[in-house]
Design a protein around this motif. Structure first.
Motif, PDB file in Angstrom:
ATOM      1  N   TYR A  11      35.553  33.127  53.584  1.00  0.00           N
ATOM      2  CA  TYR A  11      36.565  32.678  52.239  1.00  0.00           C
ATOM      3  C   TYR A  11      35.928  33.316  51.055  1.00  0.00           C
ATOM      4  CZ  TYR A  11      39.712  30.503  49.028  1.00  0.00           C
ATOM      5  OH  TYR A  11      40.515  30.139  47.694  1.00  0.00           O
ATOM      6  N   ASP A  12      36.750  33.931  50.285  1.00  0.00           N
ATOM      7  CA  ASP A  12      36.093  34.479  48.852  1.00  0.00           C
ATOM      8  C   ASP A  12      37.345  34.161  47.972  1.00  0.00           C
ATOM      9  OD1 ASP A  12      35.686  36.010  46.724  1.00  0.00           O
ATOM     10  OD2 ASP A  12      34.323  37.319  47.701  1.00  0.00           O
ATOM     11  N   MET A  13      37.130  33.364  46.893  1.00  0.00           N
ATOM     12  CA  MET A  13      38.161  32.908  45.960  1.00  0.00           C
ATOM     13  C   MET A  13      38.747  33.914  45.202  1.00  0.00           C
ATOM     14  SD  MET A  13      37.705  30.392  42.423  1.00  0.00           S
ATOM     15  CE  MET A  13      37.457  29.012  43.427  1.00  0.00           C
ATOM     16  N   LEU A  14      38.082  35.020  45.174  1.00  0.00           N
ATOM     17  CA  LEU A  14      38.546  36.353  44.597  1.00  0.00           C
ATOM     18  C   LEU A  14      39.168  37.342  45.156  1.00  0.00           C
ATOM     19  CD1 LEU A  14      36.083  36.573  41.536  1.00  0.00           C
ATOM     20  CD2 LEU A  14      38.341  35.426  41.626  1.00  0.00           C
ATOM     21  N   ARG A  15      38.526  37.443  46.366  1.00  0.00           N
ATOM     22  CA  ARG A  15      38.838  38.681  47.295  1.00  0.00           C
ATOM     23  C   ARG A  15      39.460  38.460  48.832  1.00  0.00           C
ATOM     24  NH1 ARG A  15      34.377  38.916  44.403  1.00  0.00           N
ATOM     25  NH2 ARG A  15      34.263  40.670  42.777  1.00  0.00           N
ATOM     26  N   TRP A  16      39.471  37.430  49.122  1.00  0.00           N
ATOM     27  CA  TRP A  16      39.805  37.011  50.564  1.00  0.00           C
ATOM     28  C   TRP A  16      40.315  35.308  50.421  1.00  0.00           C
ATOM     29  CZ3 TRP A  16      40.829  40.204  54.194  1.00  0.00           C
ATOM     30  CH2 TRP A  16      40.974  39.931  55.738  1.00  0.00           C
ATOM     31  N   ASN A  17      41.432  35.213  50.007  1.00  0.00           N
ATOM     32  CA  ASN A  17      41.794  33.946  49.612  1.00  0.00           C
ATOM     33  C   ASN A  17      43.350  33.679  50.146  1.00  0.00           C
ATOM     34  OD1 ASN A  17      43.612  35.005  47.941  1.00  0.00           O
ATOM     35  ND2 ASN A  17      42.027  35.164  46.331  1.00  0.00           N
ATOM     36  N   ALA A  42      44.208  37.149  41.177  1.00  0.00           N
ATOM     37  CA  ALA A  42      42.983  37.151  41.864  1.00  0.00           C
ATOM     38  C   ALA A  42      42.331  38.677  41.784  1.00  0.00           C
ATOM     39  CB  ALA A  42      42.921  36.754  43.357  1.00  0.00           C
ATOM     40  N   PRO A  43      42.880  39.735  42.142  1.00  0.00           N
ATOM     41  CA  PRO A  43      42.453  41.113  42.106  1.00  0.00           C
ATOM     42  C   PRO A  43      41.925  41.289  40.610  1.00  0.00           C
ATOM     43  CG  PRO A  43      44.645  40.955  43.445  1.00  0.00           C
ATOM     44  CD  PRO A  43      44.541  39.768  42.737  1.00  0.00           C
ATOM     45  N   ALA A  44      42.737  41.023  39.894  1.00  0.00           N
ATOM     46  CA  ALA A  44      42.555  41.361  38.208  1.00  0.00           C
ATOM     47  C   ALA A  44      41.096  40.617  38.117  1.00  0.00           C
ATOM     48  CB  ALA A  44      43.563  41.086  37.518  1.00  0.00           C
ATOM     49  N   LYS A  47      38.321  42.336  39.826  1.00  0.00           N
ATOM     50  CA  LYS A  47      37.654  43.602  39.121  1.00  0.00           C
ATOM     51  C   LYS A  47      36.790  43.213  38.016  1.00  0.00           C
ATOM     52  CE  LYS A  47      39.641  47.753  37.228  1.00  0.00           C
ATOM     53  NZ  LYS A  47      40.945  48.466  36.740  1.00  0.00           N
ATOM     54  N   LEU A  48      37.027  42.308  37.279  1.00  0.00           N
ATOM     55  CA  LEU A  48      36.137  42.075  36.021  1.00  0.00           C
ATOM     56  C   LEU A  48      34.882  41.440  36.839  1.00  0.00           C
ATOM     57  CD1 LEU A  48      38.786  39.986  33.776  1.00  0.00           C
ATOM     58  CD2 LEU A  48      37.660  42.216  33.481  1.00  0.00           C
ATOM     59  N   ASP A  49      34.811  40.750  37.821  1.00  0.00           N
ATOM     60  CA  ASP A  49      33.640  40.041  38.280  1.00  0.00           C
ATOM     61  C   ASP A  49      32.760  41.302  38.932  1.00  0.00           C
ATOM     62  OD1 ASP A  49      32.037  37.786  39.186  1.00  0.00           O
ATOM     63  OD2 ASP A  49      32.736  38.610  41.385  1.00  0.00           O
ATOM     64  N   ASP A  50      33.616  42.501  39.457  1.00  0.00           N
ATOM     65  CA  ASP A  50      32.703  43.438  40.018  1.00  0.00           C
ATOM     66  C   ASP A  50      32.068  44.009  38.776  1.00  0.00           C
ATOM     67  OD1 ASP A  50      33.797  43.043  42.542  1.00  0.00           O
ATOM     68  OD2 ASP A  50      35.356  44.571  42.421  1.00  0.00           O
ATOM     69  N   ILE A  51      32.522  44.363  37.510  1.00  0.00           N
ATOM     70  CA  ILE A  51      31.865  44.843  36.773  1.00  0.00           C
ATOM     71  C   ILE A  51      30.702  44.029  36.019  1.00  0.00           C
ATOM     72  CG2 ILE A  51      32.211  45.236  33.992  1.00  0.00           C
ATOM     73  CD1 ILE A  51      33.578  47.252  35.806  1.00  0.00           C
ATOM     74  N   GLY A  75      27.942  45.881  32.105  1.00  0.00           N
ATOM     75  CA  GLY A  75      28.580  46.368  33.325  1.00  0.00           C
ATOM     76  C   GLY A  75      29.626  47.157  32.821  1.00  0.00           C
ATOM     77  N   VAL A  76      30.276  47.137  31.808  1.00  0.00           N
ATOM     78  CA  VAL A  76      31.299  47.605  31.251  1.00  0.00           C
ATOM     79  C   VAL A  76      30.480  49.054  30.798  1.00  0.00           C
ATOM     80  CG1 VAL A  76      32.861  47.879  29.237  1.00  0.00           C
ATOM     81  CG2 VAL A  76      32.705  45.775  30.354  1.00  0.00           C
ATOM     82  N   ALA A  77      29.420  48.991  30.240  1.00  0.00           N
ATOM     83  CA  ALA A  77      28.951  50.397  29.795  1.00  0.00           C
ATOM     84  C   ALA A  77      28.445  51.111  30.956  1.00  0.00           C
ATOM     85  CB  ALA A  77      27.669  49.904  28.711  1.00  0.00           C
ATOM     86  N   VAL A  78      28.001  50.509  31.975  1.00  0.00           N
ATOM     87  CA  VAL A  78      27.562  51.303  33.229  1.00  0.00           C
ATOM     88  C   VAL A  78      28.691  51.793  33.846  1.00  0.00           C
ATOM     89  CG1 VAL A  78      26.497  50.829  35.538  1.00  0.00           C
ATOM     90  CG2 VAL A  78      25.197  49.828  33.426  1.00  0.00           C
TER      91      VAL A  78
END
Length: 107
Positions: A11-17, A42-44, A47-51, A75-78
């Motif tokens: 289980y992942d609250m953002l990716r596998w929920n 959750a996907p939105a 994406k922010l968490d990935d950044i 993260g946004v700059a990278v």
């Protein structure tokens, strides 16, 4: 089949929920997709968490300290630097931050 694929430890609250499970279950039952409005958040956020994670990795590679907010901005700059195809060792600039924002917003 779903019992094997959907284990509690995965289980992942953002990716596998519960939303992604509902999509898989609807597909398996052949009843059509879950409405998009019900599964957009959750996907939105993921994406922010990935950044943010990208920024955290960048900060740690450079031996710096920071917090969640600074990791997100970094993260946004990278993300923008990657968008221009710059090598990893290049420094980020304010323009990379602008490019990263545009990329995140889809423009």
């Amino acid at each position: 089949r779903l019992r094997i694929e959907w284990q509690g430890e995965d289980y992942d609250m953002l990716r596998w929920n519960c939303q992604t499970f509902a999509q898989a279950l609807a597909s398996e039952l052949g009843v059509g997709p879950v409405p998009k409005w019900a599964v957009r958040l959750a996907p939105a956020v993921a994406k922010l968490d990935d950044i943010r994670r990208k920024g955290k990795k960048h900060r740690r590679q450079r031996g710096r300290t920071g917090a969640v907010a600074s990791d997100f901005v970094r993260g946004v700059a990278v993300h923008g630097k990657e968008g221009r195809g710059a090598p990893e060792e290049d420094n980020t600039s304010i323009f990379d931050g602008c490019r990263g924002c545009r990329m995140l917003c889809g423009s």
